[in-house]
Design an enzyme around this catalytic site. Structure first.
Site, PDB file in Angstrom:
ATOM      1  N   GLY A  26       0.849  -1.190   0.000  1.00  0.00           N
ATOM      2  CA  GLY A  26       0.000   0.000   0.000  1.00  0.00           C
ATOM      3  C   GLY A  26       0.880   1.233   0.000  1.00  0.00           C
ATOM      4  N   CYS A  35       5.110  -6.336   1.704  1.00  0.00           N
ATOM      5  CA  CYS A  35       5.442  -4.921   1.783  1.00  0.00           C
ATOM      6  C   CYS A  35       4.657  -4.254   2.917  1.00  0.00           C
ATOM      7  CB  CYS A  35       5.226  -4.252   0.428  1.00  0.00           C
ATOM      8  SG  CYS A  35       5.963  -2.605   0.342  1.00  0.00           S
ATOM      9  N   TYR A  36       3.733  -3.342   2.596  1.00  0.00           N
ATOM     10  CA  TYR A  36       2.941  -2.709   3.662  1.00  0.00           C
ATOM     11  C   TYR A  36       2.282  -3.777   4.539  1.00  0.00           C
ATOM     12  CZ  TYR A  36      -0.492   0.329   5.934  1.00  0.00           C
ATOM     13  OH  TYR A  36      -1.237   1.007   6.854  1.00  0.00           O
ATOM     14  N   HIS A  75       8.370  -7.633  -3.406  1.00  0.00           N
ATOM     15  CA  HIS A  75       7.148  -7.971  -4.153  1.00  0.00           C
ATOM     16  C   HIS A  75       7.331  -9.259  -4.946  1.00  0.00           C
ATOM     17  CE1 HIS A  75       4.812  -4.334  -3.336  1.00  0.00           C
ATOM     18  NE2 HIS A  75       6.011  -3.798  -3.169  1.00  0.00           N
ATOM     19  N   SER A 108     -20.596  -7.541 -29.480  1.00  0.00           N
ATOM     20  CA  SER A 108     -19.898  -6.409 -30.095  1.00  0.00           C
ATOM     21  C   SER A 108     -18.768  -6.872 -31.010  1.00  0.00           C
ATOM     22  CB  SER A 108     -19.289  -5.536 -28.991  1.00  0.00           C
ATOM     23  OG  SER A 108     -18.188  -6.225 -28.412  1.00  0.00           O
ATOM     24  N   GLY A 109     -18.403  -8.145 -30.894  1.00  0.00           N
ATOM     25  CA  GLY A 109     -17.240  -8.613 -31.646  1.00  0.00           C
ATOM     26  C   GLY A 109     -16.001  -8.641 -30.778  1.00  0.00           C
ATOM     27  N   GLY A 110     -16.055  -8.017 -29.604  1.00  0.00           N
ATOM     28  CA  GLY A 110     -14.932  -8.071 -28.670  1.00  0.00           C
ATOM     29  C   GLY A 110     -14.913  -9.403 -27.939  1.00  0.00           C
ATOM     30  N   VAL A 111     -13.781  -9.687 -27.302  1.00  0.00           N
ATOM     31  CA  VAL A 111     -13.632 -11.004 -26.678  1.00  0.00           C
ATOM     32  C   VAL A 111     -14.578 -11.159 -25.483  1.00  0.00           C
ATOM     33  CG1 VAL A 111     -11.626 -10.281 -25.277  1.00  0.00           C
ATOM     34  CG2 VAL A 111     -11.967 -12.693 -25.773  1.00  0.00           C
ATOM     35  N   SER A 138     -17.718  -9.882 -24.746  1.00  0.00           N
ATOM     36  CA  SER A 138     -19.112 -10.233 -25.039  1.00  0.00           C
ATOM     37  C   SER A 138     -19.178 -11.568 -25.780  1.00  0.00           C
ATOM     38  CB  SER A 138     -19.824  -9.120 -25.822  1.00  0.00           C
ATOM     39  OG  SER A 138     -19.269  -8.958 -27.104  1.00  0.00           O
ATOM     40  N   SER A 139     -18.143 -11.893 -26.575  1.00  0.00           N
ATOM     41  CA  SER A 139     -18.152 -13.173 -27.288  1.00  0.00           C
ATOM     42  C   SER A 139     -18.112 -14.344 -26.321  1.00  0.00           C
ATOM     43  CB  SER A 139     -16.940 -13.279 -28.226  1.00  0.00           C
ATOM     44  OG  SER A 139     -17.006 -12.282 -29.208  1.00  0.00           O
ATOM     45  N   LYS A 199      -8.965 -10.283 -17.796  1.00  0.00           N
ATOM     46  CA  LYS A 199      -9.031 -10.337 -19.261  1.00  0.00           C
ATOM     47  C   LYS A 199      -8.275 -11.538 -19.843  1.00  0.00           C
ATOM     48  CE  LYS A 199      -9.895  -7.757 -23.063  1.00  0.00           C
ATOM     49  NZ  LYS A 199     -11.101  -6.931 -23.255  1.00  0.00           N
TER      50      LYS A 199
END
Ligand code: XMP
Length: 539
Positions: A81, A108-109, A195, A249-252, A254-255, A393
């Site tokens: 943080g 870390c934090y 990290h 829409s053709g995007g991944v 919504s497909s 994604k």
């Protein structure tokens, strides 16, 4: 809004009940909670844990204890943080979280807060430690087992732990961190100052795996594809025998959401694809080929180019363009929904990052309003089906690949809802300009794909300044033509982006093809602005 529906005792009903059982079993897989103290890498921690094969969710650090208990996590991870543990209003760590009996790893934090709470000595240092550091392991304990005595790691802190709390062993140090890793194996509490989730910590994944497998006893068997059965069962349970509509829409996103829903409820789903005439070359055709021809998903394709262009006539101001397109899109969609007898459910490809950003997680960030343009407003009268709400994604892409979605759709770069309209900048959107831009964009995509660079870029596209012409000379003749601008960026999440260093020979091929193949274009420029200060799109 009811979350479940009665399950009828028909053969389909029995199958649905079995599916629900499967969903319950799937939900019983190991889960790790990452408590977010506001660090820039918190999402990344959750992603890395998932890559190790354990389902992880990000929750705000102040999540009620009952909620933590209800989820029965196998382990907790406390994120980094930005605050000093001594700053006014610094997020506190509740001791009860350390006494649940499940292993806790502070990063870390998270480690500093743990050390402070349990009586260690934590102080602000004169010099911070940012970037690559050398870690010296004096005692690997359980957490650092099977990692070398000297290793590199990534640090980003100012406060420093000087003494481990009583009962803890200090495992490692670095030049600026006398205590860079601690553990109390009896109490199942562990902390690291560095990290493990960033690639610059080469043993980071190993350390996370040790924590998850050896210390927390996780089964390590989760994968994005393993959510398919679970989601299919959930969709069946939620939808019952209701009708479902999905705006494709053709995007991944919504497909994949549409395909999961189709797998769950078959022909109860109808997809609506609104072709507003602002898509890239061939993209509409690819969507139809995949969904209608290959998967046989019931699909209505609406050719709405003419009406969108009519509404866009004379519109030059970017926000106005977005508004006009957004409104028209909703109008078309609503007409189709009405023709279908107003289905009760609407499928949306909401992702986990949207859920986190809109307050489901930390509540820290706000999504830009324009992200919804070209989508649907919140107040439509549908019940939502959102099968991707728990996925990042890249995980959605994995699910898409597993479901057999063609590579072209799985790996498609993000494309804005208002499409090419916001890439014809500073002027009116006309059919001629769209054709020029579409052709230029096609050449760019073609060359980038041939060079094998498509997947490395977050986005690559062209921009057409609407009212700009430049003088050129071609075949001894003076020309006066359009300028095409190439925009290509790398990014993880579109919040920041770096302009992509495309190879010169690729740029040369692209420029020469554009000028030779598109009569109206006589000049090509390259946008070398990062975000910030620029945005990815020009409008
Ligand atoms: P900017 O230009 O703000 O864009 O850096 C960030 C990301 O959002 C996309 N974008 C949009 N997406 N409707 C959308 O659905 C829009 O109006 C819109 N404007 C920008 C952009 O392509 C990038 O991925």
């Amino acid at each position: 809004m009811p979350d479940t529906v009665a399950i009828p005792r028909s053969p389909e009903g029995a199958e649905r009940a079995r599916a629900t059982d499967r969903a319950e079993r799937a939900r019983a897989t190991d889960e790790v909670l990452v408590l977010d103290f506001g660090g820039q890498y918190s999402q990344l921690i959750a992603r890395r844990v998932r890559e190790c094969g354990v389902f992880a969710e990000l929750l705000p650090h102040h999540v009620p204890l009952e909620e933590v208990n209800r989820r029965r996590p196998r382990a907790l991870i406390l994120s980094g943080g930005p605050a000093s543990v001594y700053a006014d209003g610094a997020p506190g760590l509740r001791r009860e979280l350390l006494e649940l009996g499940v292993p806790v790893l502070g990063i870390c934090y998270g480690m500093q807060a743990m050390a402070l709470e349990l009586g260690g000595r934590v102080e602000g240092a004169e010099v911070g430690e940012f970037g690559r550091s050398r870690l010296s392991v004096s005692d690997p304990g359980r957490l650092l087992r099977d990692t070398p005595p000297e290793q590199s790691c990534w640090m980003s802190h100012r406060d420093t732990v000087y003494e481990a709390p009583p009962g803890f062993t200090a495992l490692a140090s670095s030049s600026e961190s006398p205590v860079a890793a601690i553990e109390n194996d009896r109490r199942r509490l562990y902390g690291i100052q560095f990290h493990p989730e960033v690639v610059h910590t080469p043993y980071g994944t190993k350390i996370l795996e040790t924590f998850l497998r050896d210390i927390a006893g996780c089964a390590m068997d989760w994968s994005a594809a393993s959510v398919i059965d679970e989601q299919v069962a959930r969709i069946r349970e939620r939808v019952g025998d209701g009708r479902v509509i999905c705006g494709l829409s053709g995007g991944v996103d919504s497909s994949v959401a549409a395909l999961l829903t189709y797998r769950a409820v078959g022909d109860q789903l109808t997809c609506v694809f609104v072709d507003h005439g602002l898509m890239r070359k061939n993209e509409a055709g690819q969507v139809l080929a995949a969904f209608r021809d290959r998967f046989k998903v019931p699909l209505i394709a609406v050719d709405a180019e003419a009406r969108f262009l009519r509404r866009l006539a004379g519109v030059t101001e970017p926000e106005r363009k977005r508004k006009v397109i957004g409104e028209e899109f909703i109008r078309v969609f609503e007409e189709q929904a009405e023709r279908l007898g107003n289905p009760r459910f609407l499928v949306q490809g909401t992702l986990y990052s949207d859920v986190i950003e809109s307050g489901g997680g930390t509540g820290a960030a706000t999504i830009k309003s324009h992200h919804n343009v070209g989508g649907l407003p919140d107040d439509l009268e549908f019940e939502l089906v959102e099968p991707l709400r728990t996925l990042f994604k890249d995980e959605v892409r994995q699910v898409g690949a597993e479901l057999g979605l063609p590579d072209r759709l799985v790996w498609r770069q993000p494309f804005p809802g208002p499409g090419l309209a916001i890439r014809i900048v500073g002027g009116e959107v006309t059919r001629e300009r769209l054709e020029i831009l579409r052709e230029a964009d096609h050449i760019l995509q073609d060359e980038i794909r041939s060079a094998g660079l498509y997947r490395e870029l977050w986005q690559s596209f062209c921009v057409l300044p609407a009212d700009l012409r430049s003088v050129g000379v071609q075949g001894d003749e003076r020309t006066y033509g359009y300028v095409v601008v190439i925009r290509a960026v790398t990014s993880d999440d579109a919040m920041t982006a770096d302009w992509a260093r495309l190879p010169y020979d690729l740029l040369e091929r692209v420029a020469s093809r554009m000028i030779n193949e598109i009569a109206q274009v006589n000049r090509v420029a390259l946008d070398i602005t990062s975000k910030p200060p620029g945005t990815i799109e020009w409008e």
